[in-house]
Design a protein around this motif. Structure first.
Motif, PDB file in Angstrom:
ATOM      1  N   ALA A 115       0.808  -1.218   0.000  1.00  0.00           N
ATOM      2  CA  ALA A 115       0.000   0.000   0.000  1.00  0.00           C
ATOM      3  C   ALA A 115       0.842   1.268   0.000  1.00  0.00           C
ATOM      4  O   ALA A 115       0.356   2.336  -0.389  1.00  0.00           O
ATOM      5  CB  ALA A 115      -0.934   0.006   1.209  1.00  0.00           C
ATOM      6  N   SER A 116       2.104   1.168   0.407  1.00  0.00           N
ATOM      7  CA  SER A 116       2.974   2.346   0.487  1.00  0.00           C
ATOM      8  C   SER A 116       3.999   2.422  -0.635  1.00  0.00           C
ATOM      9  O   SER A 116       4.916   3.251  -0.582  1.00  0.00           O
ATOM     10  CB  SER A 116       3.699   2.372   1.834  1.00  0.00           C
ATOM     11  N   LEU A 117       3.869   1.571  -1.632  1.00  0.00           N
ATOM     12  CA  LEU A 117       4.839   1.563  -2.719  1.00  0.00           C
ATOM     13  C   LEU A 117       4.735   2.858  -3.537  1.00  0.00           C
ATOM     14  O   LEU A 117       3.684   3.164  -4.101  1.00  0.00           O
ATOM     15  CB  LEU A 117       4.609   0.355  -3.623  1.00  0.00           C
ATOM     16  N   ALA A 118       5.820   3.586  -3.617  1.00  0.00           N
ATOM     17  CA  ALA A 118       5.837   4.857  -4.351  1.00  0.00           C
ATOM     18  C   ALA A 118       6.193   4.599  -5.814  1.00  0.00           C
ATOM     19  O   ALA A 118       7.304   4.871  -6.273  1.00  0.00           O
ATOM     20  CB  ALA A 118       6.830   5.811  -3.709  1.00  0.00           C
ATOM     21  N   ASP A 119       5.242   4.076  -6.558  1.00  0.00           N
ATOM     22  CA  ASP A 119       5.509   3.621  -7.923  1.00  0.00           C
ATOM     23  C   ASP A 119       5.141   4.654  -8.987  1.00  0.00           C
ATOM     24  O   ASP A 119       5.089   4.341 -10.176  1.00  0.00           O
ATOM     25  CB  ASP A 119       4.791   2.295  -8.196  1.00  0.00           C
ATOM     26  N   THR A 120       4.871   5.891  -8.572  1.00  0.00           N
ATOM     27  CA  THR A 120       4.686   7.002  -9.505  1.00  0.00           C
ATOM     28  C   THR A 120       5.484   8.190  -8.980  1.00  0.00           C
ATOM     29  O   THR A 120       5.837   8.241  -7.793  1.00  0.00           O
ATOM     30  CB  THR A 120       3.206   7.410  -9.642  1.00  0.00           C
ATOM     31  N   GLU A 121       5.742   9.149  -9.849  1.00  0.00           N
ATOM     32  CA  GLU A 121       6.481  10.342  -9.413  1.00  0.00           C
ATOM     33  C   GLU A 121       5.696  11.113  -8.355  1.00  0.00           C
ATOM     34  O   GLU A 121       6.275  11.671  -7.425  1.00  0.00           O
ATOM     35  CB  GLU A 121       6.795  11.236 -10.614  1.00  0.00           C
ATOM     36  N   GLU A 122       4.379  11.152  -8.496  1.00  0.00           N
ATOM     37  CA  GLU A 122       3.551  11.853  -7.507  1.00  0.00           C
ATOM     38  C   GLU A 122       3.667  11.192  -6.138  1.00  0.00           C
ATOM     39  O   GLU A 122       3.856  11.871  -5.120  1.00  0.00           O
ATOM     40  CB  GLU A 122       2.093  11.875  -7.957  1.00  0.00           C
ATOM     41  N   LYS A 123       3.571   9.870  -6.111  1.00  0.00           N
ATOM     42  CA  LYS A 123       3.695   9.156  -4.838  1.00  0.00           C
ATOM     43  C   LYS A 123       5.102   9.316  -4.261  1.00  0.00           C
ATOM     44  O   LYS A 123       5.276   9.397  -3.040  1.00  0.00           O
ATOM     45  CB  LYS A 123       3.368   7.674  -5.030  1.00  0.00           C
ATOM     46  N   LEU A 124       6.105   9.331  -5.121  1.00  0.00           N
ATOM     47  CA  LEU A 124       7.483   9.490  -4.651  1.00  0.00           C
ATOM     48  C   LEU A 124       7.663  10.860  -3.992  1.00  0.00           C
ATOM     49  O   LEU A 124       8.305  10.967  -2.938  1.00  0.00           O
ATOM     50  CB  LEU A 124       8.452   9.321  -5.817  1.00  0.00           C
ATOM     51  N   GLU A 125       7.106  11.900  -4.575  1.00  0.00           N
ATOM     52  CA  GLU A 125       7.195  13.236  -3.996  1.00  0.00           C
ATOM     53  C   GLU A 125       6.436  13.304  -2.671  1.00  0.00           C
ATOM     54  O   GLU A 125       6.916  13.894  -1.684  1.00  0.00           O
ATOM     55  CB  GLU A 125       6.664  14.282  -4.964  1.00  0.00           C
ATOM     56  N   GLN A 126       5.272  12.685  -2.611  1.00  0.00           N
ATOM     57  CA  GLN A 126       4.506  12.667  -1.363  1.00  0.00           C
ATOM     58  C   GLN A 126       5.235  11.868  -0.291  1.00  0.00           C
ATOM     59  O   GLN A 126       5.224  12.235   0.898  1.00  0.00           O
ATOM     60  CB  GLN A 126       3.112  12.088  -1.624  1.00  0.00           C
ATOM     61  N   THR A 127       5.900  10.774  -0.712  1.00  0.00           N
ATOM     62  CA  THR A 127       6.707   9.987   0.220  1.00  0.00           C
ATOM     63  C   THR A 127       7.864  10.830   0.755  1.00  0.00           C
ATOM     64  O   THR A 127       8.145  10.840   1.963  1.00  0.00           O
ATOM     65  CB  THR A 127       7.238   8.724  -0.483  1.00  0.00           C
TER      66      THR A 127
END
Length: 273
Positions: A115-127
């Motif tokens: 559920a926490s995998l940052a597999d997009t640039e948006e998720k990576l930035e939020q992470t």
């Protein structure tokens, strides 16, 4: 190498606050603690439970190198402001640092899988945004924040650059990349090594499984990781994460503690070579 040997407390058969006694009897230096799940109220946020672990720590003379936060498997670590889960996630990650400060534990690490995998640039930035908050909050308390995830080495390094905090590190595992990705374990280790802290997990597995094989008997190239760490004169913790009492591994011996003891023997021999 100058290493200390530990184990995750959820890997000790039976878990529980009696686990420090077993860890001590097995000749290990310490045990990482699991913060717990939202479903069960994040057990390690409770003062009574922290105090029991601290009493056991003193009694059995072991160290607690980190608090691990695996609930990211279920709750998205990267949840942004405005999301209904934002306050829940913020409470969880902040309380984990508070518990580490109370218990004088030097690291809190978060598993960014599922559920926490940052597999997009948006998720990576939020992470990265949440890690920046955590590092600033933990830095005031002298605590290191570490990230364990199955992203490519390049993406992990990108994350460290986006977080840009001295107390942020990457957390390596000797089996995760064999199971979750097509990357070779030692290739990942060599690339992320300069960004790692002084703690990592060791485990092994059979094809298609994870954490279910005695070290060195599976497909994860355990000895390859140890060889590279030795070449770098690694100075830090090696923390066992095999799952001795779960079905994929417990068939090896009806006494789960004997499987754990064999893992410790192999690990000690590997670092002695």
């Amino acid at each position: 190498m100058n290493v200390k040997l530990g184990i995750c407390n959820f890997c000790v058969p039976g878990t529980g606050v009696f686990a420090p006694q077993i860890v001590s009897e097995m000749g290990l230096d310490g045990m990482s603690l699991e913060f717990g799940s939202c479903e069960h109220g994040w057990a390690l946020s409770q003062k009574k439970i922290m105090d029991l672990y601290l009493e056991a720590q003193q009694k059995y003379a072991i160290a607690y190198p980190n608090i691990g936060c695996s609930d990211g498997d279920n709750i998205p670590f990267y949840t942004p402001k405005g999301d209904p889960l934002y306050d829940t996630v913020q409470y969880w990650v902040t309380k984990a640092v508070d518990s580490a400060a109370y218990m004088k534990i030097p690291m809190v690490f978060f598993s960014n899988f599922n559920a926490s995998l940052a597999d997009t640039e948006e998720k990576l930035e939020q992470t990265a945004e949440r890690y920046r908050y955590l590092c600033d909050y933990a830095g005031e308390k002298g605590i290191e924040i570490s990230c364990e995830c199955p992203l490519s080495p390049q993406k992990q390094i990108q994350l460290t650059q986006m977080v840009d905090r001295r107390n942020f590190t990457l957390f390596y595992d000797s089996d995760n990349f064999t199971y979750f990705t097509d990357y070779r374990q030692t290739d990942v280790l060599k690339e992320i090594y300069p960004y790692m802290g002084k703690q990592l997990h060791v485990k092994d597995s059979t094809e298609g499984c994870i954490a279910n094989a005695v070290l060195g008997t599976g497909v994860a190239d355990f000895y390859g990781s140890i060889k590279y760490l030795s070449e770098q004169n690694y100075d830090g913790w090696l923390i066992l994460e095999n799952l001795y009492e779960l079905a994929p591994m417990r068939h090896l011996n009806s006494d789960y503690f004997e499987i754990m003891r064999e893992d410790i023997r192999v690990l000690k021999e590997a670092i002695a070579d």
